[in-house]
Design a protein around this motif. Structure first.
Motif, PDB file in Angstrom:
ATOM      1  N   HIS A 106       0.811  -1.217   0.000  1.00  0.00           N
ATOM      2  CA  HIS A 106       0.000   0.000   0.000  1.00  0.00           C
ATOM      3  C   HIS A 106       0.846   1.269   0.000  1.00  0.00           C
ATOM      4  O   HIS A 106       0.483   2.263  -0.629  1.00  0.00           O
ATOM      5  CB  HIS A 106      -0.948   0.010   1.207  1.00  0.00           C
ATOM      6  CG  HIS A 106      -1.993  -1.043   1.141  1.00  0.00           C
ATOM      7  ND1 HIS A 106      -1.945  -2.168   1.932  1.00  0.00           N
ATOM      8  CD2 HIS A 106      -3.103  -1.175   0.383  1.00  0.00           C
ATOM      9  CE1 HIS A 106      -2.989  -2.935   1.660  1.00  0.00           C
ATOM     10  NE2 HIS A 106      -3.708  -2.364   0.724  1.00  0.00           N
ATOM     11  N   THR A 116      -9.367  -1.240  -1.435  1.00  0.00           N
ATOM     12  CA  THR A 116      -9.673   0.048  -0.819  1.00  0.00           C
ATOM     13  C   THR A 116      -9.231   0.052   0.631  1.00  0.00           C
ATOM     14  O   THR A 116      -9.121  -0.991   1.262  1.00  0.00           O
ATOM     15  CB  THR A 116     -11.188   0.350  -0.875  1.00  0.00           C
ATOM     16  OG1 THR A 116     -11.889  -0.720  -0.247  1.00  0.00           O
ATOM     17  CG2 THR A 116     -11.664   0.508  -2.307  1.00  0.00           C
ATOM     18  N   ARG A 117      -8.957   1.264   1.132  1.00  0.00           N
ATOM     19  CA  ARG A 117      -8.620   1.460   2.539  1.00  0.00           C
ATOM     20  C   ARG A 117      -9.187   2.792   2.988  1.00  0.00           C
ATOM     21  O   ARG A 117      -9.363   3.698   2.184  1.00  0.00           O
ATOM     22  CB  ARG A 117      -7.097   1.493   2.737  1.00  0.00           C
ATOM     23  CG  ARG A 117      -6.449   0.138   2.555  1.00  0.00           C
ATOM     24  CD  ARG A 117      -4.968   0.222   2.703  1.00  0.00           C
ATOM     25  NE  ARG A 117      -4.580   0.258   4.108  1.00  0.00           N
ATOM     26  CZ  ARG A 117      -3.350   0.440   4.518  1.00  0.00           C
ATOM     27  NH1 ARG A 117      -2.390   0.643   3.662  1.00  0.00           N
ATOM     28  NH2 ARG A 117      -3.052   0.442   5.794  1.00  0.00           N
ATOM     29  N   LYS A 134     -10.900   6.880   0.900  1.00  0.00           N
ATOM     30  CA  LYS A 134      -9.737   7.773   0.819  1.00  0.00           C
ATOM     31  C   LYS A 134      -8.640   7.173  -0.060  1.00  0.00           C
ATOM     32  O   LYS A 134      -7.969   7.879  -0.796  1.00  0.00           O
ATOM     33  CB  LYS A 134      -9.171   8.052   2.212  1.00  0.00           C
ATOM     34  CG  LYS A 134     -10.065   8.879   3.084  1.00  0.00           C
ATOM     35  CD  LYS A 134      -9.448   9.091   4.452  1.00  0.00           C
ATOM     36  CE  LYS A 134     -10.393   9.828   5.369  1.00  0.00           C
ATOM     37  NZ  LYS A 134      -9.865   9.917   6.727  1.00  0.00           N
ATOM     38  N   SER A 135      -8.439   5.861   0.041  1.00  0.00           N
ATOM     39  CA  SER A 135      -7.391   5.180  -0.722  1.00  0.00           C
ATOM     40  C   SER A 135      -8.010   4.086  -1.573  1.00  0.00           C
ATOM     41  O   SER A 135      -8.706   3.208  -1.056  1.00  0.00           O
ATOM     42  CB  SER A 135      -6.345   4.572   0.212  1.00  0.00           C
ATOM     43  OG  SER A 135      -5.735   5.570   0.989  1.00  0.00           O
ATOM     44  N   TYR A 180       1.760   3.467  -3.205  1.00  0.00           N
ATOM     45  CA  TYR A 180       0.825   4.409  -3.825  1.00  0.00           C
ATOM     46  C   TYR A 180       0.859   5.804  -3.212  1.00  0.00           C
ATOM     47  O   TYR A 180       0.399   6.753  -3.828  1.00  0.00           O
ATOM     48  CB  TYR A 180      -0.591   3.832  -3.788  1.00  0.00           C
ATOM     49  CG  TYR A 180      -0.690   2.604  -4.663  1.00  0.00           C
ATOM     50  CD1 TYR A 180      -0.897   2.718  -6.025  1.00  0.00           C
ATOM     51  CD2 TYR A 180      -0.517   1.332  -4.129  1.00  0.00           C
ATOM     52  CE1 TYR A 180      -0.954   1.601  -6.840  1.00  0.00           C
ATOM     53  CE2 TYR A 180      -0.572   0.209  -4.935  1.00  0.00           C
ATOM     54  CZ  TYR A 180      -0.786   0.353  -6.292  1.00  0.00           C
ATOM     55  OH  TYR A 180      -0.818  -0.748  -7.095  1.00  0.00           O
ATOM     56  N   SER A 181       1.388   5.929  -2.032  1.00  0.00           N
ATOM     57  CA  SER A 181       1.456   7.256  -1.416  1.00  0.00           C
ATOM     58  C   SER A 181       2.891   7.771  -1.298  1.00  0.00           C
ATOM     59  O   SER A 181       3.131   8.804  -0.695  1.00  0.00           O
ATOM     60  CB  SER A 181       0.807   7.215  -0.024  1.00  0.00           C
ATOM     61  OG  SER A 181       1.470   6.290   0.807  1.00  0.00           O
ATOM     62  N   TYR A 185      -6.874   1.424  -4.751  1.00  0.00           N
ATOM     63  CA  TYR A 185      -5.755   0.860  -5.485  1.00  0.00           C
ATOM     64  C   TYR A 185      -6.293   0.140  -6.721  1.00  0.00           C
ATOM     65  O   TYR A 185      -7.089  -0.775  -6.615  1.00  0.00           O
ATOM     66  CB  TYR A 185      -4.955  -0.090  -4.600  1.00  0.00           C
ATOM     67  CG  TYR A 185      -4.590   0.568  -3.298  1.00  0.00           C
ATOM     68  CD1 TYR A 185      -3.612   1.554  -3.247  1.00  0.00           C
ATOM     69  CD2 TYR A 185      -5.249   0.250  -2.118  1.00  0.00           C
ATOM     70  CE1 TYR A 185      -3.280   2.181  -2.053  1.00  0.00           C
ATOM     71  CE2 TYR A 185      -4.925   0.874  -0.925  1.00  0.00           C
ATOM     72  CZ  TYR A 185      -3.945   1.837  -0.903  1.00  0.00           C
ATOM     73  OH  TYR A 185      -3.629   2.452   0.274  1.00  0.00           O
TER      74      TYR A 185
END
Length: 165
Positions: free
Chosen positions: A109, A161-162, A143-144, A112-113, A146
């Motif tokens: 994860h 998703t997260r 919010k997140s 991606y940020s 992928y």
């Protein structure tokens, strides 16, 4: 390191005792707090699956360290789940990677940020081709998000998703 001959061990019962990922490794002994996107210093692509893995360090790497690790990766074949450098390398206590990530697992994860990411990749296979557009209703609720690629979606892998909004 010595290995037994194939004929000697074929059809013998095995254990996980010497499996590298079962052992407590130095990078697992450090605080999990290092595995955040602010400490990502490099990205390395696995030479087998092609997925990017994040390399973490609490300190910013200087020019000598960056040159050394760049040359190091130019001369090795990297595979998911392996330590970044050997225990006797001068950066062994500086660089860390998630050792529990294998080629069959998705991209982590934090990729991606991270500020080093220059392209979006499929969360499942690491491809940059045929990524699906994020549906607007998902953007409203998460919010997140992928992305999967078209091929992974055909194989039944969906959006990851997260953090619900």
């Amino acid at each position: 390191m010595h290995y037994k001959e194939f004929d000697e061990i074929y059809q013998q019962e095995t254990t996980e005792q010497f499996k590298p990922s079962s052992k407590k490794l130095k990078s697992e002994e450090i605080s999990a707090g290092i595995f955040v996107n602010n400490f990502i210093r490099l990205l390395v692509a696995c030479d087998f699956c092609g997925k990017y893995r994040c390399i973490y360090s609490k300190t910013v790497l200087n020019d000598v360290e960056m040159e050394a690790i760049t040359q190091y990766f130019d001369n090795i074949i990297y595979s998911c789940g392996l330590p970044i450098v050997s225990d006797d390398h001068f950066l062994a206590n500086t660089l860390y990677i998630h050792l529990n990530l294998t080629c069959n697992l998705p991209i982590e994860h934090n990729y991606y940020s991270c500020r080093l990411k220059d392209v979006d990749l499929c969360f499942w296979c690491g491809s940059e081709d045929e990524l699906l557009e994020i549906p607007s209703e998902m953007q409203e609720n998460w919010k997140s998000i992928y992305p999967p690629c078209a091929l992974c979606q055909i194989e039944g892998k969906n959006w990851e998703t997260r953090s619900p909004k």
